[in-house]
Design a protein around this motif. Structure first.
Motif, PDB file in Angstrom:
ATOM      1  N   ALA A  59      10.080  27.663  48.654  1.00 15.89           N
ATOM      2  CA  ALA A  59       9.728  26.836  49.808  1.00 15.89           C
ATOM      3  C   ALA A  59       8.982  25.547  49.441  1.00 15.89           C
ATOM      4  CB  ALA A  59       8.879  27.673  50.773  1.00 15.89           C
ATOM      5  N   ASN A  60       8.616  25.337  48.170  1.00 17.26           N
ATOM      6  CA  ASN A  60       7.802  24.176  47.808  1.00 17.26           C
ATOM      7  C   ASN A  60       8.479  23.386  46.677  1.00 17.26           C
ATOM      8  OD1 ASN A  60       5.070  24.573  49.324  1.00 17.26           O
ATOM      9  ND2 ASN A  60       5.624  26.623  48.528  1.00 17.26           N
ATOM     10  N   GLU A  61       8.166  22.070  46.651  1.00 25.06           N
ATOM     11  CA  GLU A  61       8.661  21.191  45.603  1.00 25.06           C
ATOM     12  C   GLU A  61       7.626  21.073  44.498  1.00 25.06           C
ATOM     13  OE1 GLU A  61       9.625  17.459  47.319  1.00 25.06           O
ATOM     14  OE2 GLU A  61      11.334  18.247  48.515  1.00 25.06           O
ATOM     15  N   PHE A  62       8.062  20.684  43.335  1.00 29.29           N
ATOM     16  CA  PHE A  62       7.165  20.563  42.176  1.00 29.29           C
ATOM     17  C   PHE A  62       6.767  19.104  42.001  1.00 29.29           C
ATOM     18  CE2 PHE A  62       9.415  24.498  41.559  1.00 29.29           C
ATOM     19  CZ  PHE A  62       8.439  25.345  41.084  1.00 29.29           C
ATOM     20  N   PRO A  63       5.611  18.895  41.596  1.00 25.83           N
ATOM     21  CA  PRO A  63       4.556  19.890  41.308  1.00 25.83           C
ATOM     22  C   PRO A  63       4.072  20.559  42.585  1.00 25.83           C
ATOM     23  CG  PRO A  63       3.643  17.704  41.185  1.00 25.83           C
ATOM     24  CD  PRO A  63       5.123  17.465  41.389  1.00 25.83           C
ATOM     25  N   LEU A  64       3.632  21.838  42.415  1.00 28.89           N
ATOM     26  CA  LEU A  64       3.171  22.631  43.570  1.00 28.89           C
ATOM     27  C   LEU A  64       1.852  22.103  44.088  1.00 28.89           C
ATOM     28  CD1 LEU A  64       3.908  26.192  42.194  1.00 28.89           C
ATOM     29  CD2 LEU A  64       5.238  24.928  43.896  1.00 28.89           C
ATOM     30  N   SER A  65       1.726  22.196  45.385  1.00 28.22           N
ATOM     31  CA  SER A  65       0.464  21.784  46.014  1.00 28.22           C
ATOM     32  C   SER A  65      -0.612  22.830  45.749  1.00 28.22           C
ATOM     33  CB  SER A  65       0.678  21.636  47.513  1.00 28.22           C
ATOM     34  OG  SER A  65       1.055  22.903  48.088  1.00 28.22           O
ATOM     35  N   LYS A  66      -1.787  22.415  46.001  1.00 24.85           N
ATOM     36  CA  LYS A  66      -2.934  23.309  45.768  1.00 24.85           C
ATOM     37  C   LYS A  66      -2.818  24.591  46.614  1.00 24.85           C
ATOM     38  CE  LYS A  66      -5.315  20.750  42.846  1.00 24.85           C
ATOM     39  NZ  LYS A  66      -5.608  21.200  41.495  1.00 24.85           N
ATOM     40  N   GLU A  67      -2.374  24.402  47.846  1.00 25.71           N
ATOM     41  CA  GLU A  67      -2.258  25.573  48.752  1.00 25.71           C
ATOM     42  C   GLU A  67      -1.184  26.526  48.282  1.00 25.71           C
ATOM     43  OE1 GLU A  67      -1.473  26.554  53.491  1.00 25.71           O
ATOM     44  OE2 GLU A  67      -1.560  24.472  52.810  1.00 25.71           O
ATOM     45  N   TYR A  99       4.063  30.971  34.529  1.00 27.41           N
ATOM     46  CA  TYR A  99       3.546  30.245  35.690  1.00 27.41           C
ATOM     47  C   TYR A  99       2.576  29.169  35.248  1.00 27.41           C
ATOM     48  CZ  TYR A  99       0.845  29.228  39.860  1.00 27.41           C
ATOM     49  OH  TYR A  99       0.172  28.571  40.859  1.00 27.41           O
ATOM     50  N   ARG A 100       1.703  29.459  34.278  1.00 26.88           N
ATOM     51  CA  ARG A 100       0.746  28.446  33.815  1.00 26.88           C
ATOM     52  C   ARG A 100       1.492  27.263  33.173  1.00 26.88           C
ATOM     53  NH1 ARG A 100      -2.153  33.127  32.638  1.00 26.88           N
ATOM     54  NH2 ARG A 100      -1.340  33.194  30.515  1.00 26.88           N
ATOM     55  N   SER A 113      13.205  25.024  32.999  1.00 27.02           N
ATOM     56  CA  SER A 113      13.231  26.161  32.093  1.00 27.02           C
ATOM     57  C   SER A 113      12.044  27.095  32.333  1.00 27.02           C
ATOM     58  CB  SER A 113      13.239  25.683  30.623  1.00 27.02           C
ATOM     59  OG  SER A 113      12.052  24.928  30.348  1.00 27.02           O
ATOM     60  N   TYR A 114      10.907  26.449  32.674  1.00 27.41           N
ATOM     61  CA  TYR A 114       9.745  27.295  33.000  1.00 27.41           C
ATOM     62  C   TYR A 114       9.954  28.025  34.339  1.00 27.41           C
ATOM     63  CZ  TYR A 114       7.546  24.508  29.320  1.00 27.41           C
ATOM     64  OH  TYR A 114       7.260  23.884  28.142  1.00 27.41           O
ATOM     65  N   LEU A 115      10.550  27.289  35.268  1.00 34.31           N
ATOM     66  CA  LEU A 115      10.825  27.911  36.582  1.00 34.31           C
ATOM     67  C   LEU A 115      11.787  29.077  36.414  1.00 34.31           C
ATOM     68  CD1 LEU A 115      10.546  27.897  39.649  1.00 34.31           C
ATOM     69  CD2 LEU A 115      12.415  26.214  39.751  1.00 34.31           C
ATOM     70  N   LYS A 116      12.787  28.877  35.532  1.00 33.34           N
ATOM     71  CA  LYS A 116      13.738  29.958  35.301  1.00 33.34           C
ATOM     72  C   LYS A 116      13.053  31.171  34.706  1.00 33.34           C
ATOM     73  CE  LYS A 116      17.731  28.649  33.845  1.00 33.34           C
ATOM     74  NZ  LYS A 116      18.851  28.156  32.961  1.00 33.34           N
ATOM     75  N   ASP A 117      12.065  30.897  33.768  1.00 31.04           N
ATOM     76  CA  ASP A 117      11.340  32.033  33.180  1.00 31.04           C
ATOM     77  C   ASP A 117      10.542  32.795  34.245  1.00 31.04           C
ATOM     78  OD1 ASP A 117      12.343  31.451  30.703  1.00 31.04           O
ATOM     79  OD2 ASP A 117      10.584  30.235  30.067  1.00 31.04           O
TER      80      ASP A 117
END
Length: 582
Positions: A59-67, A99-100, A113-117
């Motif tokens: 539901a969110n675009e990158f970079p992710l918001s704080k919330e 995630y980090r 690639s990180y998102l896929k992981d």
């Protein structure tokens, strides 16, 4: 073991069976519940956290918001605390590492690639929990099947145990009671050899021992009294056989129980063949037996040809009454009586009958012989009173008067004795004729009028001429009424009243004579119509022969009438006789 202890153990056993079944069912249901809770509590939570983290990525675009980062990290933290499956910890750690890296390189072009992981690790965690849910569901199904089998087996075992208990345990109490009931019925039927045998060492055994002791004593009593009863029976039969009176006994069914020798001889019956037979069949062939068992109300002696001559027997019958003890519906003892049969006794009164006939003949002879000299005395007294024979002084006249009164009294007594002898010998002859009651009254009044005038007694007569006629012997009926009036005049005071009433009551003409004298004591009233009985007097009234009322009774009853009296001390007396109308 006591019955109470056995009952407690039996019901305790039932309680144990029910409790065991309940605990078994509870154990397996609890196990099934635990398996279900594990499925819902652990694995479902992990799938929920995975779904929340995947929703953040989708539901969110990158970079992710704080919330968004906060939401993802919160779900990741919860998942780290809810690791339950093998390999899940490693997958969670790799998810955190990926995630980090995704967050740190959110602006780099190779972030996919990180998102896929991250997505791969989420899928791994989801797969591990889905596999665990499937496996635990299989384990729950297996546990459910085992629980059903164990519960079914336990239920079957409990059913068999309870069914066996229900079938067999009541017999533990009912069977001994049935044996006791059967034994008591045997005792009631006088089978005193009945015994009970129990080896359970309980109350039934003690009760059976007491029952056997009772039966033994009853058997001893029966055996000890049987010979005595037989001896007494033989003694009584010997006494009855040797009695001078003819005796026949019947039971309540009308069967002949005993018949002594004299009765057999008189009735021409064979005792050995007669005893045990019903009297209703015997009396059809024996007229004398029929007269004995169906006696007449007049209770007259029976004339029977016995001992080569005519003999007289007086029949007496007695109904044998015995106690009858019964229990009603509420077990209350009812005391009543019932008939056990009848005894008929024929007393030989031939000797007394002959003596009575001799006495009657003697009285008739003497009375007849006395009438001639008494008539001569009366004729002589009449001649002495004639002045042509000579004059007499006052003392001589008084003496003649007394002689005349005594002659009249003796003549009356001889007449009564002659009448009595006719009644006793059966030679009383009545000349029946239709007669008006008023004619009987007039003849009687004329006979006693002079005596009434001498005492200044008023004769009050109540008799109408229209009364129906009666079929009687005029002379004998007038004699009875004159006897009533003479007695009333004798015991009435001077200047008193005597009432003579004649009425029609219930197709009978009733005559009554009432005086107002001293009355008759109640203790003498029942014997007043007996022969030769006289009521004690105070000496002021001359007593009669004691035959007048007895002869009056015979006359009236011979005319099919009734005679009686009513009297009370101080109120006078009323004598009655009634005759059927013609």
């Amino acid at each position: 073991m006591k019955i109470k202890t056995k009952l407690r153990l039996g019901f305790g056993f039932l309680f144990f069976i029910v409790l065991s079944f309940g605990l078994t069912a509870l154990f397996f249901l609890n196990e099934l519940s635990d398996k279900s809770k594990l499925i819902l509590k652990d694995n479902y939570e992990s799938l929920k956290y995975v779904t929340q983290m995947r929703n953040v990525l989708d539901a969110n675009e990158f970079p992710l918001s704080k919330e968004a980062q906060k939401t993802f990290e919160s779900s990741l933290s919860k998942e780290e605390k809810n690791i339950t499956e093998k390999g899940e910890k490693k997958a969670v750690e790799q998810l955190g590492e990926s995630y980090r890296k995704l967050v740190e390189n959110g602006a780099v072009l190779n972030k996919s690639s990180y998102l896929k992981d991250v997505r791969a690790q989420l899928q791994t965690i989801e797969a591990l929990n889905m596999t665990a849910i499937f496996n635990k569901n299989e384990q729950a199904n297996a546990a459910s099947g085992r629980a059903n089998i164990y519960i079914a087996v336990a239920a079957s075992v409990c059913f068999l145990v309870l069914f066996t208990f229900i079938v067999n345990f009541p017999g533990f109490v009912a069977n001994p009671l049935a044996e006791f009931s059967k034994a008591i019925r045997e005792i009631a039927n006088k089978n005193y050899k009945q015994r009970l045998h129990f080896d359970n060492n309980d109350e039934f055994t003690a009760l059976a021992s007491s029952f056997n002791a009772m039966a033994s004593k009853l058997n001893d009593w029966e055996n000890s009294n049987l010979s005595k009863l037989k001896s007494e029976k033989l003694r009584i039969e010997a006494i009855i056989a040797q009695m001078q009176d003819a005796i026949i006994g019947l039971n309540e069914k009308g069967e002949v129980l005993f018949l002594n020798t004299l009765a057999s001889k008189i009735m021409n019956l064979d005792a050995t063949q007669t005893i045990g037979q019903n009297v209703s069949s015997l009396e059809k062939k024996n007229e004398l037996l029929k007269r004995i068992v169906n006696p007449q109300q007049d209770n007259k002696p029976l004339k029977i040809y016995a001992d080569e001559r005519e003999s007289y027997f007086q029949l007496e019958s007695r109904e044998i009454i015995i106690p009858n003890l019964e229990f009603n519906n509420d077990d209350t003892l009812l005391e009543s009586t019932k008939s056990a049969g009848s005894v008929y006794v024929l007393k030989n009164i031939t000797q007394f009958k002959e003596l009575d006939e001799a006495k009657t003949n003697f009285i008739a002879t003497v009375s007849h012989e006395l009438k001639t000299p008494l008539s001569s005395i009366k004729m002589s007294l009449k001649l002495l009173k004639d002045n042509r024979v000579g004059d007499m002084n006052d003392e001589q006249k008084a003496l003649i008067e007394h002689i005349g009164e005594d002659s009249e009294r003796l003549l009356k007594i001889t007449s009564e004795l002659l009448d009595l002898s006719q009644v006793e010998t059966g030679n009383l002859k009545l000349n029946f004729a239709s007669t008006k009651p008023i004619d009987i009254v007039n003849y009687a009044i004329d006979a006693v009028r002079f005596q009434a005038n001498q005492k200044n007694i008023l004769l009050e007569i109540n008799c109408i001429e229209t009364l129906p006629q009666v079929l009687v012997d005029m002379q004998k009926t007038v004699w009875v009424l004159v006897n009533f009036l003479s007695n009333a005049l004798r015991y009435s005071a001077e200047k008193s009243t005597i009432k003579l009433d004649v009425f029609l009551i219930n197709d009978e003409i009733r005559f009554s004579v009432k005086d107002f004298g001293k009355g008759i004591d109640e203790r003498y009233q029942k014997r007043l119509f007996d022969r030769y009985f006289q009521v004690p007097t105070d000496g002021q009234n001359k007593s009669g022969s004691g035959l007048g009322l007895a002869i009056s009774k015979d006359f009236i009853e011979a005319e099919k009438g009734k005679i009686w009296l009513e009297s009370a001390i101080g109120e006078g007396s009323t004598f009655y006789f009634s005759l059927p109308k013609a």
